[in-house]
Design a protein around this motif. Structure first.
Motif, PDB file in Angstrom:
ATOM      1  N   GLN A 274      28.339  28.328  88.140  1.00 52.93           N
ATOM      2  CA  GLN A 274      28.251  28.136  89.581  1.00 52.93           C
ATOM      3  C   GLN A 274      27.088  27.231  89.951  1.00 52.93           C
ATOM      4  O   GLN A 274      27.212  26.350  90.817  1.00 52.93           O
ATOM      5  CB  GLN A 274      28.080  29.505  90.226  1.00 52.93           C
TER       6      GLN A 274
ATOM      7  N   TRP B 116      26.992  23.628  91.771  1.00 50.49           N
ATOM      8  CA  TRP B 116      26.110  23.347  92.910  1.00 50.49           C
ATOM      9  C   TRP B 116      25.328  22.044  92.675  1.00 50.49           C
ATOM     10  O   TRP B 116      25.181  21.223  93.577  1.00 50.49           O
ATOM     11  CB  TRP B 116      25.154  24.531  93.094  1.00 50.49           C
TER      12      TRP B 116
ATOM     13  N   GLU C  90      21.798  20.782 103.687  1.00 49.44           N
ATOM     14  CA  GLU C  90      21.745  22.117 104.282  1.00 49.44           C
ATOM     15  C   GLU C  90      20.434  22.795 103.968  1.00 49.44           C
ATOM     16  O   GLU C  90      20.198  23.924 104.336  1.00 49.44           O
ATOM     17  CB  GLU C  90      22.919  22.970 103.800  1.00 49.44           C
ATOM     18  N   TYR C  91      19.584  22.113 103.243  1.00 45.84           N
ATOM     19  CA  TYR C  91      18.319  22.736 102.853  1.00 45.84           C
ATOM     20  C   TYR C  91      17.148  22.208 103.662  1.00 45.84           C
ATOM     21  O   TYR C  91      16.023  22.530 103.398  1.00 45.84           O
ATOM     22  CB  TYR C  91      18.045  22.474 101.370  1.00 45.84           C
TER      23      TYR C  91
ATOM     24  N   ARG D  30      20.198  37.070  93.142  1.00 53.59           N
ATOM     25  CA  ARG D  30      19.424  36.222  94.057  1.00 53.59           C
ATOM     26  C   ARG D  30      18.185  36.969  94.537  1.00 53.59           C
ATOM     27  O   ARG D  30      17.077  36.419  94.589  1.00 53.59           O
ATOM     28  CB  ARG D  30      20.276  35.823  95.269  1.00 53.59           C
TER      29      ARG D  30
ATOM     30  N   GLU E 198      14.915  31.345 101.557  1.00 55.56           N
ATOM     31  CA  GLU E 198      15.982  31.876 100.703  1.00 55.56           C
ATOM     32  C   GLU E 198      16.772  32.962 101.426  1.00 55.56           C
ATOM     33  O   GLU E 198      18.000  33.012 101.333  1.00 55.56           O
ATOM     34  CB  GLU E 198      15.388  32.420  99.407  1.00 55.56           C
TER      35      GLU E 198
ATOM     36  N   ASP F  99      17.147  33.361 104.636  1.00 57.57           N
ATOM     37  CA  ASP F  99      17.989  32.713 105.656  1.00 57.57           C
ATOM     38  C   ASP F  99      19.245  32.139 105.019  1.00 57.57           C
ATOM     39  O   ASP F  99      20.362  32.302 105.524  1.00 57.57           O
ATOM     40  CB  ASP F  99      17.200  31.592 106.343  1.00 57.57           C
ATOM     41  N   GLN F 100      19.042  31.478 103.901  1.00 56.25           N
ATOM     42  CA  GLN F 100      20.160  30.824 103.233  1.00 56.25           C
ATOM     43  C   GLN F 100      21.195  31.841 102.773  1.00 56.25           C
ATOM     44  O   GLN F 100      22.405  31.626 102.915  1.00 56.25           O
ATOM     45  CB  GLN F 100      19.616  30.037 102.047  1.00 56.25           C
TER      46      GLN F 100
ATOM     47  N   ARG G  31      23.174  33.075 105.662  1.00 54.50           N
ATOM     48  CA  ARG G  31      24.210  32.108 106.055  1.00 54.50           C
ATOM     49  C   ARG G  31      25.381  32.150 105.086  1.00 54.50           C
ATOM     50  O   ARG G  31      26.541  31.996 105.463  1.00 54.50           O
ATOM     51  CB  ARG G  31      23.614  30.697 106.138  1.00 54.50           C
TER      52      ARG G  31
ATOM     53  N   TYR H 168      33.933  31.131  95.708  1.00 51.64           N
ATOM     54  CA  TYR H 168      33.027  31.129  96.831  1.00 51.64           C
ATOM     55  C   TYR H 168      31.959  30.075  96.642  1.00 51.64           C
ATOM     56  O   TYR H 168      31.613  29.707  95.528  1.00 51.64           O
ATOM     57  CB  TYR H 168      32.389  32.506  96.995  1.00 51.64           C
TER      58      TYR H 168
ATOM     59  N   ASN I 271      28.182  28.804  96.960  1.00 48.40           N
ATOM     60  CA  ASN I 271      26.837  29.343  97.017  1.00 48.40           C
ATOM     61  C   ASN I 271      25.968  28.520  97.935  1.00 48.40           C
ATOM     62  O   ASN I 271      24.795  28.762  98.079  1.00 48.40           O
ATOM     63  CB  ASN I 271      26.234  29.341  95.630  1.00 48.40           C
ATOM     64  N   ARG I 272      26.573  27.503  98.504  1.00 47.00           N
ATOM     65  CA  ARG I 272      25.765  26.623  99.334  1.00 47.00           C
ATOM     66  C   ARG I 272      25.414  27.293 100.649  1.00 47.00           C
ATOM     67  O   ARG I 272      26.233  28.009 101.227  1.00 47.00           O
ATOM     68  CB  ARG I 272      26.525  25.321  99.624  1.00 47.00           C
ATOM     69  N   GLY I 273      24.262  27.007 101.126  1.00 49.11           N
ATOM     70  CA  GLY I 273      23.845  27.581 102.394  1.00 49.11           C
ATOM     71  C   GLY I 273      24.603  26.958 103.544  1.00 49.11           C
ATOM     72  O   GLY I 273      25.427  26.067 103.349  1.00 49.11           O
ATOM     73  N   SER I 274      24.342  27.411 104.713  1.00 47.04           N
ATOM     74  CA  SER I 274      24.956  26.960 105.956  1.00 47.04           C
ATOM     75  C   SER I 274      26.439  27.140 106.000  1.00 47.04           C
ATOM     76  O   SER I 274      27.101  27.237 105.024  1.00 47.04           O
ATOM     77  CB  SER I 274      24.657  25.498 106.226  1.00 47.04           C
TER      78      SER I 274
END
Lengths: 201, 201
Positions: free
Chosen positions: A178, A182, A195-196, B155, B175, B177-178, B181, B196, B198-201
DNA sequence: ATTTTTATAGGACAATTGTCCTACTCCTAT
DNA sequence: ATAGGAGTAGGACAATTGTCCTATAAAAAT
């Protein structure tokens, strides 16, 4: 000609034992008998336990610098190098499942002991962090390279921690895959909005 | 019928000291003097150090069960509960930066010591894992709930580990926050059971 | 060949470790 | 009032800890 170089052998054995058993539970006797010398002779090379801890951290710092430099040469692209970093979780799987990540577990232990060398142990983390940030910068992430570096470094720590607790190979592979995906997604979105970037603001 | 209940006080102090100093570096004397009793009296309640470790792990298991049950009642949606879980990194920020995650650091230490109770320590992790998986299932993730649970648990461990090493509040908040999201992104894609992000936002 | 340096072994040292024992003081039930 | 158990204190115990000393062997320098 090669010298016996007892000192280096001591440091090497201490390095191994500190990793496998932890710093506190490892005694002078453990190291001495592991090297095959007497405790008295040990004292000739290192006066205190903290002294040998410093030497071990120093060794790890140098080894890390060397390893990162090697990765920088062999990996073709920054993304490849990042993947090379995270795949260490698979290459060292057996050891990590038994003893955890050598960097994280030492840092954690010294923090609990509030040991003077805990900052030096954290410097090993910083070497990785800076190297990782360098790769992200080379991928065009000038502003958030540091954040991305901490992110992937933290991910690796989390995987190592759970790998030790659960000894689940599938989990390790799943996470590493994963994270590799990414990394790819970052590479393929070089100049798009990130997004960071929520940190600097 | 309120008893002085020295035994419970001992377990409580041992719990605290094992967390703050680690299991191995904490001695009978440490606990006894912290409780305010003599070492001899200590022996009346616990015969061996392993015995008190078992009692501490037992206490943590019970506390964890209670905490998770409470979260299950107060949180409105599964996503809220997951966020409640991950935000413990912020609620306990000061302690985590000083001593790490109590679950992860004990598990790691006992693994290194190859201690008989290391499996029991891992059971605390399992409590969290199962609870997390339950939330993901309630969000429609029937097939990969376990994987998602291990992911978010890992995580949290990674963040705790780096928080201890770097003592960087911004990193922890970034982290968390991410991950929040990421939880939202799962909630809003309920029926899509694909891989799925793993990227934020 | 003699001196000096380097390296090693063996043990002394006080302090601390986990473990265990005995003596004493409570409190309670008879 | 007294017997008995629950709880506590103080210390004994061997083993081990980190630290340090001294005597000696090996090597190097003179």
């Amino acid at each position: 000609m090669e010298k016996p170089d007892t000192r280096s052998i001591i440091i090497g054995e201490a390095d191994r034992l500190f990793y496998q058993q932890g710093f506190e539970p490892t005694s002078f006797s453990d190291i001495a008998s592991s090297v095959g010398i007497s405790r008295g002779n040990f004292y000739y090379h290192f006066k205190t336990k903290d002294e040998i801890l410093e030497a071990v951290i120093d060794l790890r710092l140098r080894n890390t610098v060397g390893m990162l430099a090697a990765w920088e040469k062999q990996g073709e692209t920054p993304a490849d190098r990042l993947k090379c970093f995270i795949k260490i979780l698979i290459r060292n799987q057996a050891k990590i499942m038994a003893y955890g990540c050598p960097v994280g577990t030492l840092s954690n232990e010294l923090s609990k002991l509030d040991h003077p060398s805990k900052a030096d142990a954290a410097r090993i983390f910083s070497l990785f962090k800076d190297w990782l940030a360098r790769q992200f910068k080379a991928m065009g992430r000038k502003t958030d390279a540091e954040t991305l570096a901490l992110h992937i470094l933290g991910r690796s720590q989390g995987v190592a921690s759970l790998a030790t607790a659960f000894k689940d190979k599938d989990y390790v592979h799943s996470e590493v895959d994963q994270i590799c995906r990414w990394i790819d997604s970052i590479e393929h979105a070089r100049d798009s909005n990130s997004e960071y970037s929520n940190r600097g603001s």
